[in-house]
Design a protein around this motif. Sequence first.
Motif, PDB file in Angstrom:
ATOM      1  N   UNK A   1       0.812  -1.211   0.000  1.00 35.99           N
ATOM      2  CA  UNK A   1       0.000   0.000   0.000  1.00 35.99           C
ATOM      3  C   UNK A   1       0.842   1.256   0.000  1.00 35.99           C
ATOM      4  N   UNK A   2       0.173   2.378   0.296  1.00 40.94           N
ATOM      5  CA  UNK A   2       0.867   3.667   0.297  1.00 40.94           C
ATOM      6  C   UNK A   2       1.376   3.945   1.703  1.00 40.94           C
ATOM      7  N   UNK A   3       2.656   3.701   1.886  1.00 45.21           N
ATOM      8  CA  UNK A   3       3.263   3.935   3.210  1.00 45.21           C
ATOM      9  C   UNK A   3       3.465   5.430   3.434  1.00 45.21           C
ATOM     10  N   UNK A   4       3.448   5.938   4.645  1.00 46.61           N
ATOM     11  CA  UNK A   4       3.322   5.198   5.895  1.00 46.61           C
ATOM     12  C   UNK A   4       1.895   5.106   6.424  1.00 46.61           C
ATOM     13  N   UNK A   5       0.913   5.584   5.664  1.00 47.44           N
ATOM     14  CA  UNK A   5      -0.429   5.698   6.253  1.00 47.44           C
ATOM     15  C   UNK A   5      -1.403   4.624   5.816  1.00 47.44           C
ATOM     16  N   UNK A   6      -1.066   3.871   4.778  1.00 45.62           N
ATOM     17  CA  UNK A   6      -2.019   2.876   4.288  1.00 45.62           C
ATOM     18  C   UNK A   6      -1.337   1.536   4.110  1.00 45.62           C
TER      19      UNK A   6
ATOM     20  N   UNK B   1       1.355  -2.070   6.502  1.00 39.21           N
ATOM     21  CA  UNK B   1       2.261  -1.468   7.493  1.00 39.21           C
ATOM     22  C   UNK B   1       1.809  -0.065   7.895  1.00 39.21           C
ATOM     23  N   UNK B   2       0.631   0.320   7.445  1.00 44.50           N
ATOM     24  CA  UNK B   2       0.167   1.698   7.650  1.00 44.50           C
ATOM     25  C   UNK B   2      -0.711   1.885   8.864  1.00 44.50           C
ATOM     26  N   UNK B   3      -0.447   1.153   9.938  1.00 46.37           N
ATOM     27  CA  UNK B   3      -1.306   1.232  11.134  1.00 46.37           C
ATOM     28  C   UNK B   3      -0.465   1.215  12.403  1.00 46.37           C
TER      29      UNK B   3
ATOM     30  N   UNK C   1      12.439   3.462   8.292  1.00 53.80           N
ATOM     31  CA  UNK C   1      11.910   3.756   6.962  1.00 53.80           C
ATOM     32  C   UNK C   1      11.765   2.452   6.200  1.00 53.80           C
ATOM     33  N   UNK C   2      10.769   2.406   5.333  1.00 54.19           N
ATOM     34  CA  UNK C   2      10.547   1.193   4.531  1.00 54.19           C
ATOM     35  C   UNK C   2      10.431   1.592   3.069  1.00 54.19           C
ATOM     36  N   UNK C   3      11.214   0.948   2.226  1.00 53.24           N
ATOM     37  CA  UNK C   3      11.246   1.264   0.800  1.00 53.24           C
ATOM     38  C   UNK C   3      10.872   0.005   0.035  1.00 53.24           C
ATOM     39  N   UNK C   4       9.824   0.120  -0.764  1.00 57.56           N
ATOM     40  CA  UNK C   4       9.326  -1.054  -1.483  1.00 57.56           C
ATOM     41  C   UNK C   4       9.826  -0.980  -2.930  1.00 57.56           C
TER      42      UNK C   4
ATOM     43  N   UNK D   1       6.305  -8.481   6.020  1.00 57.58           N
ATOM     44  CA  UNK D   1       5.562  -7.524   6.847  1.00 57.58           C
ATOM     45  C   UNK D   1       5.621  -7.941   8.323  1.00 57.58           C
ATOM     46  N   UNK D   2       5.504  -9.227   8.572  1.00 53.91           N
ATOM     47  CA  UNK D   2       5.561  -9.728   9.955  1.00 53.91           C
ATOM     48  C   UNK D   2       6.940  -9.450  10.556  1.00 53.91           C
TER      49      UNK D   2
END
Length: 296
Positions: A14-19, A22-24, A37-40, A156-157
Amino acid sequence: MRFDILTIFPEFFGALPDQGILGHGVVSRALRTGLASAHIHDLRTFTHDRHRTVDDRPFGGGEGMVLKPQPIHEALEFLALTPKPTRDTARETVILLSAQGKRFTQSTARRLATLDRVVLLCGRYEGVDERVSQLFCDEELSIGDYVLSGGELAAAILLDATVRLLPGVLGHADSSRYESFGEGDPSAPNAGAPGPDSRTRAATEPNAAQLPPRSTNSSNGILDYPHYTRPADFLGLSIPDVLGNGDHLAIRRWRRQAALAKTLANRPDLLLTADLSDDDREYLASLGYCPPPDLP
Ligand code: SAM
């Protein structure tokens, strides 16, 4: 701390960091505040054919497809990592998510949380060409004894479990110490046990008996204790009386015993390596637990 995730399904995150996955909660907050920071990275970006092909048929025959090494190689080159032979794995590591990997545990998460950079490679189909692991990866990790259809959930885990251990991510530093699989208090063996712990604490904190109970006090290798909140009576089921009586030592004792009982019921294997006090052993014996004879 920086994470790079290589995947053929970048939209999974999804659209990090809000969706997205991982956006929760605390992970999203850690990403927003820059603690992590997370880079996809889309592996198809590193292909050169019209169809953006990332997979091919397995040598030797058999069903399914295998992720090709070339796009992964180019993606890792793009990330400008130190090549594997000279990589300082105390600072950065490249991890292949794989059902064939070593088991990812809380202690793995604690180790990863000390690094500057973690690269997570998500497999798909029948898996990833073996030479990727040999040439570029420092470790293969599995999140459990089952087979997922792809490494994205596993990545993600792993990221979630690691990020929440970074200093400043959880509201209270002790939250991750005194929880299931937590380290407990390394300076106080049996930190949650009412006997030695209360003595140890009393020695260093003379008013320990008057202090509020730690919000959590299990761990040291066993599971967390059961938690309750309001209302005190729910559908005819009341909270244990001890939790409402304000006797902090009694609460600590109850919590330790409840954690032991839960561990015995759900994960007796943990008792083989847990840091147990004499009181713990006595209580477990009263529940019918018999440690294997060769254990102390
Ligand atoms: N043929 C593989 C095997 O039997 O071990 C399973 C491949 S699986 C369908 C596709 C991808 O999912 C793997 O390459 C890996 O990245 C991921 N995966 C599956 N199970 C996993 C697990 N338990 N832990 C971590 N990743 C896993």
